[in-house]
Design an enzyme around this catalytic site. Structure first.
Site, PDB file in Angstrom:
ATOM      1  N   SER A 413      -9.957  -1.841   3.057  1.00 33.08           N
ATOM      2  CA  SER A 413      -8.694  -1.018   2.973  1.00 33.08           C
ATOM      3  C   SER A 413      -8.532  -0.537   1.434  1.00 33.08           C
ATOM      4  CB  SER A 413      -7.671  -1.860   3.567  1.00 33.08           C
ATOM      5  OG  SER A 413      -6.542  -1.054   3.893  1.00 33.08           O
ATOM      6  N   PRO A 414      -7.962   0.484   1.464  1.00 26.67           N
ATOM      7  CA  PRO A 414      -7.708   0.904   0.124  1.00 26.67           C
ATOM      8  C   PRO A 414      -6.676  -0.049  -0.783  1.00 26.67           C
ATOM      9  CG  PRO A 414      -6.560   2.363   1.811  1.00 26.67           C
ATOM     10  CD  PRO A 414      -7.601   1.574   2.334  1.00 26.67           C
ATOM     11  N   GLN A 491      -9.536   7.737  -1.569  1.00 26.31           N
ATOM     12  CA  GLN A 491      -8.135   7.891  -0.848  1.00 26.31           C
ATOM     13  C   GLN A 491      -7.468   8.876  -1.925  1.00 26.31           C
ATOM     14  OE1 GLN A 491      -5.080   4.991  -1.024  1.00 26.31           O
ATOM     15  NE2 GLN A 491      -4.892   5.401   1.394  1.00 26.31           N
ATOM     16  N   TYR A 572       5.208   7.014  -0.787  1.00 29.64           N
ATOM     17  CA  TYR A 572       4.779   7.800  -2.016  1.00 29.64           C
ATOM     18  C   TYR A 572       5.013   9.234  -1.679  1.00 29.64           C
ATOM     19  CZ  TYR A 572       2.788   3.417  -3.533  1.00 29.64           C
ATOM     20  OH  TYR A 572       2.673   2.198  -3.940  1.00 29.64           O
ATOM     21  N   ARG A 620      -3.313   8.651   6.123  1.00 33.25           N
ATOM     22  CA  ARG A 620      -2.874   7.303   6.263  1.00 33.25           C
ATOM     23  C   ARG A 620      -1.453   7.510   6.559  1.00 33.25           C
ATOM     24  NH1 ARG A 620      -3.006   1.273   3.617  1.00 33.25           N
ATOM     25  NH2 ARG A 620      -4.881   1.316   5.131  1.00 33.25           N
ATOM     26  N   GLY A 713      -7.603  -5.725   4.381  1.00 34.65           N
ATOM     27  CA  GLY A 713      -7.242  -5.750   3.171  1.00 34.65           C
ATOM     28  C   GLY A 713      -7.446  -6.934   2.417  1.00 34.65           C
TER      29      GLY A 713
HETATM   30  C1  LIG Z   1      -3.315  -5.544  -3.720  1.00 39.03           C
HETATM   31  C2  LIG Z   1      -2.940  -4.169  -2.862  1.00 39.03           C
HETATM   32  C3  LIG Z   1      -3.139  -2.818  -3.152  1.00 39.03           C
HETATM   33  C4  LIG Z   1      -2.907  -1.999  -2.223  1.00 39.03           C
HETATM   34  N1  LIG Z   1      -3.201  -0.921  -2.599  1.00 39.03           N
HETATM   35  C5  LIG Z   1      -3.269   0.063  -1.721  1.00 39.03           C
HETATM   36  C6  LIG Z   1      -3.402   1.561  -1.873  1.00 39.03           C
HETATM   37  O1  LIG Z   1      -3.748   1.755  -3.118  1.00 39.03           O
HETATM   38  N2  LIG Z   1      -3.508   2.532  -0.817  1.00 39.03           N
HETATM   39  C7  LIG Z   1      -3.022   2.347   0.155  1.00 39.03           C
HETATM   40  O2  LIG Z   1      -2.907   2.903   1.143  1.00 39.03           O
HETATM   41  N3  LIG Z   1      -2.674   0.947   0.563  1.00 39.03           N
HETATM   42  C8  LIG Z   1      -2.790  -0.040  -0.314  1.00 39.03           C
HETATM   43  N4  LIG Z   1      -2.527  -1.398   0.125  1.00 39.03           N
HETATM   44  C9  LIG Z   1      -2.327  -1.646   1.557  1.00 39.03           C
HETATM   45  C10 LIG Z   1      -3.570  -2.233   2.030  1.00 39.03           C
HETATM   46  O3  LIG Z   1      -4.552  -0.983   2.023  1.00 39.03           O
HETATM   47  C11 LIG Z   1      -3.219  -2.848   3.565  1.00 39.03           C
HETATM   48  O4  LIG Z   1      -2.826  -1.887   4.304  1.00 39.03           O
HETATM   49  C12 LIG Z   1      -2.413  -4.118   3.552  1.00 39.03           C
HETATM   50  O5  LIG Z   1      -2.891  -4.774   2.392  1.00 39.03           O
HETATM   51  C13 LIG Z   1      -2.441  -4.713   4.862  1.00 39.03           C
HETATM   52  O6  LIG Z   1      -3.835  -5.069   5.011  1.00 39.03           O
HETATM   53  P1  LIG Z   1      -4.038  -6.713   5.007  1.00 39.03           P
HETATM   54  O7  LIG Z   1      -3.174  -7.557   5.622  1.00 39.03           O
HETATM   55  O8  LIG Z   1      -5.443  -6.914   5.486  1.00 39.03           O
HETATM   56  O9  LIG Z   1      -3.984  -7.113   3.731  1.00 39.03           O
HETATM   57  C14 LIG Z   1      -2.537  -2.349  -0.750  1.00 39.03           C
HETATM   58  C15 LIG Z   1      -2.578  -3.805  -0.549  1.00 39.03           C
HETATM   59  C16 LIG Z   1      -2.700  -4.728  -1.563  1.00 39.03           C
HETATM   60  C17 LIG Z   1      -2.685  -6.284  -1.147  1.00 39.03           C
END
Ligand SMILES: Cc1cc2nc3c(=O)[nH]c(=O)nc-3n(C[C@H](O)[C@H](O)[C@H](O)COP(=O)(O)O)c2cc1C
Ligand SMILES: Cc1cc2nc3c(=O)[nH]c(=O)nc-3n(C[C@H](O)[C@H](O)[C@H](O)COP(=O)(O)OP(=O)(O)OC[C@H]3O[C@@H](n4cnc5c(N)ncnc54)[C@H](O)[C@@H]3O)c2cc1C
Length: 763
Positions: A413-414, A491, A572, A620, A713
């Site tokens: 994930s981003p 992204q 955003y 997204r 993520g």
């Molecule tokens: C440190 C961090 C940075 C993140 N940065 C982005 C981002 O740049 N763009 C985005 O769409 N989501 C971002 N997210 C959200 C993650 O892509 C993901 O949707 C979220 O962490 C939930 O997934 P998980 O439970 O597997 O961590 C970020 C999450 C974390 C933890």
């Protein structure tokens, strides 16, 4: 301990909860004086059979072996679940359930209570005021509890009506498996849940959406006509046997389920038990289970504490979490049956799998343990559709979007790393993204990469607006392509009102101590109390932003990215246009959802026009704001529909982060239901994300058709080799490993196998 002290206990209600409570209390505290008031006669209970899982039976056996022995002697056991859908029957075995007539169960409990010296009074409707002098008044008077209603505010009762109507019927057809059957009518879908509970009789619950029920005219039909309608509709499953009703006392045999919750389960000397305290939808068959387990916990707590208040607190503390867990599962299950139409495009194999895993509690591995052959058939079916010659774990199925071919369904994930200087991704990013690509995921996302310096979230964010950025990204993309089978996605985003903030490990979303830059947004609405107020964007601003995105997309093409994603989530810039919480415009870009989507769609269309035809694009979205007046999951379907029309190949379904007022409901895979809804209502590819933590969950999501891809993520931050580790654990050897790492694969596989064997021995 309150041993031998006289304790006067009154139960209002002699259903499963009140009776079993009196039995267990008599066993653990024989001196208690217990009166059970039941308004009905001993044998005029309505209803047919109830179901218990093997685990519930174990709890009953431990609490009162005598009751267990009597119940066990009367059980009808079954092992399989049949799903009848579109002329097919899909059977899954190993489910291990037992059914018993509700009347028989109550008869056994009544006899046992009387034998232990409980004063059970039938035809004795009672009001709590009439027994006020008791030490403990147990409100076991069912879902409609008058005792609870008298103090509704104190108990903090909430009642949530659901969308289906159902009728609880009997039938002489001996169903050999727990049977679900689905029939489509001109008015909508009807389903039956049917199971045998004694030598001659089965329960048949007929269920449909409220609007279907009305459109079919069932709201004005007599009981006899309603039953005749259902007999005709489900004739091929009933073997010529009529459906029987024993709810003659009800004005209409059609019920609607109400979810009961209470913020507090006791007040003074009154304590709520069973359905009076909480209900759980019948489709996971847990109402009687919860009632009996509540009964055990309350009886034991009363024996262990001298003060009722302390006993009530201990009882509630023990039971509340288990009840909540089951209610969450029951809610998922209820929603599944409310939305059968959503799944109607699925083929029988996937429809049945989706049904079996609907509560998100029964995982792919659980199903495999129950019936390995069934899961192999499902995996074989999925494999065939992906052009794979034999069954494999679903997470390893290949996937294609336009000309981009992924080796599996796992996505990094981003995630913003906040390590760039002036937006340039350096060696940290090469190693970070490179090692995750080596770790086996089919697709690796960059973090939100910003299209201009003032589009960044923080000073550490990555950019795509200077030559150094292109060079930095190209180095990473080239590494991924040269050294791994993974694809890499860019992204692109603009921070909008959530820009100029501190990095992730400081105070995220809060302004910088110094060096802030001006913000833009749809309206001058700040994100948080301390956030700067964004300037309302003009048409010129919009044109500039469109150009910035198109320039970044061209740099993305030059860098060699495989997929382009537009970030329209998390508050955003584009998300702040889409949600009514921050978009207060009165021009063509504010007001209706169509208007609020106008600018994000303009940007998307401009990107699509510039991004190569052969390469896919995704978007997204935040599928809900988790705020009442905000974006809802129904809106999310319309948002996805609009982006699909603009050329999106994949919807990346996230949620929230759009408002400080949000009240998210967290849990494992908590956002996956939104992906399920969008994918299956629209027939578009989706990516699920959010608290998906292991391979088993990924397999289940893919097999059930809740998403096409699964983004992970935080687990990828902890384990870059998530996919390789999963492949080794599942003994899936076709997952490509870096050749130099192959000795590690076999060593790792042996080590975890030995650890699993050792754990088995200890157990
Ligand atoms: C440190 C961090 C940075 C993140 N940065 C982005 C981002 O740049 N763009 C985005 O769409 N989501 C971002 N997210 C959200 C993650 O892509 C993901 O949707 C979220 O962490 C939930 O997934 P998980 O439970 O597997 O961590 C970020 C999450 C974390 C933890
Ligand atoms: C269609 C359907 C199918 C279901 N299937 C299952 C299943 O398969 N498995 C399962 O475990 N559960 C099932 N349930 C749920 C189950 O019926 C209840 O959850 C369970 O009976 C709860 O037990 P209880 O003792 O709390 O409440 P109840 O069984 O409702 O008992 C309450 C009792 O209190 C009495 N009462 C009410 N007011 C008074 C008063 N003022 N004075 C005296 N007596 C009073 C009532 O007459 C009643 O006997 C199903 C429910 C429905 C509607």
């Amino acid at each position: 301990m309150r041993v031998n002290a006289p304790m006067k206990v009154v139960s209002i209600g002699g259903g499963p909860a009140g009776l079993f409570f009196s039995i267990v209390l008599k066993r653990v505290h024989p001196a208690a004086e217990i009166v059970v008031h039941e308004r009905n006669a001993p044998d005029d209970t309505f209803g047919w059979g109830v179901v218990f899982s093997d685990q519930t039976l174990g709890n009953i056996a431990a609490a009162d072996p005598e009751t267990f022995a009597r119940i066990a002697a009367d059980f009808v056991h079954w092992d399989a679940i049949d799903v009848n859908y579109r002329g097919r029957t899909i059977r899954a075995g190993g489910q291990g359930f037992a059914g018993i007539a509700r009347k028989r169960l109550l008869g056994i409990l009544q006899e046992r209570a009387l034998a232990l010296g409980v004063d059970v009074r039938f035809r004795s409707p009672i009001d709590a005021d009439a027994v006020r002098d008791a030490d403990v008044i147990v409100a076991a008077d069912g879902a409609n509890s008058a005792t609870r209603r008298a103090h509704e505010t104190i108990f903090g009762t909430t009642l949530e009506g659901r969308r289906c109507r159902y009728m609880w019927l009997g039938c002489r057809q001996p169903f050999e498996a727990f049977t679900f059957a689905f029939e489509r009518t001109d008015h909508g879908w009807f389903q039956i849940h049917a199971y045998q509970f004694d030598a001659h009789t089965s329960t048949v619950i007929v269920e449909c959406r409220e609007e279907t029920w009305r459109a079919a005219g069932l709201d004005t039909m007599s009981t006899a006509d309603s039953i005749a309608y259902c007999e005709r509709l489900f004739a091929r499953f009933l073997g010529g046997h009529p459906l029987m009703s024993n709810a003659a006392h009800l004005a209409s045999p059609w019920l609607s389920f109400v979810q009961v919750n209470n913020a507090r389960w006791s007040h003074d000397n009154v304590v709520l038990l069973g359905d009076a305290a909480h209900t759980a939808h019948f489709s996971i068959g847990s109402g009687t289970k919860l009632a009996l387990e509540d009964a055990i916990a309350l009886a034991k707590a009363l024996a262990a504490h001298s003060e009722p208040a302390a006993a009530f607190a201990a009882y509630e503390a023990e039971r509340r979490i288990e009840v909540l867990r089951l209610q969450n599962a029951a809610r998922n299950s209820t929603e599944w049956f409310e939305n059968v139409a959503r799944y109607a495009a699925l083929e029988a194999e996937q429809f049945a799998y989706s049904l079996l895993s609907r509560s998100q509690r029964l995982s792919h591995e659980n199903l495999k343990v129950r019936d390995g052959a069934y899961v192999r058939r499902v995996e074989g079916w999925l494999a065939e559709r992906s052009g794979v010659s034999e069954p494999i774990p679903p997470m390893f199925l290949p996937y294609r979007l336009r000309e981009m071919e992924l080796v599996n369904r796992v996505v990094v994930s981003p995630m913003a790393m906040y390590r760039c200087r002036d937006g340039t991704p350096d060696d940290f990013y090469l190693v970070h993204l490179g090692s995750r690509a080596q770790g086996g995921a089919g697709l690796v996302f960059t973090e939100m990469t910003c299209v201009a310096a003032d589009a960044r979230i923080s000073p550490g964010c990555a950019g795509m607006y200077r030559d150094e950025h292109l060079a930095g990204w190209k180095r990473i993309v080239d590494f991924v392509h040269a050294n791994t089978p993974a694809k890499i996605a860019l992204q692109l985003g603009h921070a909008g009102p959530k820009g100029s903030t501190q990095v992730g490990w400081e105070s995220p979303d809060e302004p910088l101590a110094e060096g802030n830059w001006p913000l833009i947004g749809p309206s001058p609405v700040p994100f948080g109390e301390r956030s700067a107020i964004p300037r309302e964007m003009t048409r010129d601003d919009m044109d500039r932003v469109v150009k910035q995105f198109v320039r970044a997309a061209h740099m993305g093409i030059a860098a060699g990215f495989d997929l382009l994603e537009l970030h329209c989530a998390h508050g955003y810039l584009f998300s702040s246009f889409i949600t009514p919480l921050t978009n207060k415009r009165t021009d063509a870009y504010g007001g209706s959802l169509e208007n609020r989507l106008r600018f994000p769609l303009e940007v998307f269309a401009a990107l699509r026009a510039n991004w190569p035809e052969r390469l896919p694009m995704s978007v997204r979205i935040s599928a809900t704001d988790w705020v009442e007046e905000g974006v809802t999951p129904d809106d999310a379907v319309e948002i996805a529909r609009a982006f699909r029309a603009a050329g999106a190949d994949l919807i990346d379904v996230s949620a929230g982060q759009t408002s400080r007022r949000a009240k998210p409901v967290y849990g494992r895979m908590f956002q996956t239901p939104f992906s399920d809804k969008i994918r299956n209502e629209l027939g578009i590819a989706t990516m699920a994300v959010g608290n998906i933590t292991d391979a088993d969950q990924v397999n289940g999501i893919i097999a059930s058709g809740r998403a096409d891809l699964v983004a992970i993520g935080r687990m990828h931050l902890a384990d870059p080799y998530f996919t390789l580790h999963a492949a080794a654990a599942l003994a899936y050897d076709a997952q490509p490993w870096p050749l130099s790492y192959l000795p590690g694969r076999d060593h790792y596989a042996r080590t975890i196998r030995r650890a699993a064997e050792a754990a088995e021995v200890v157990r």
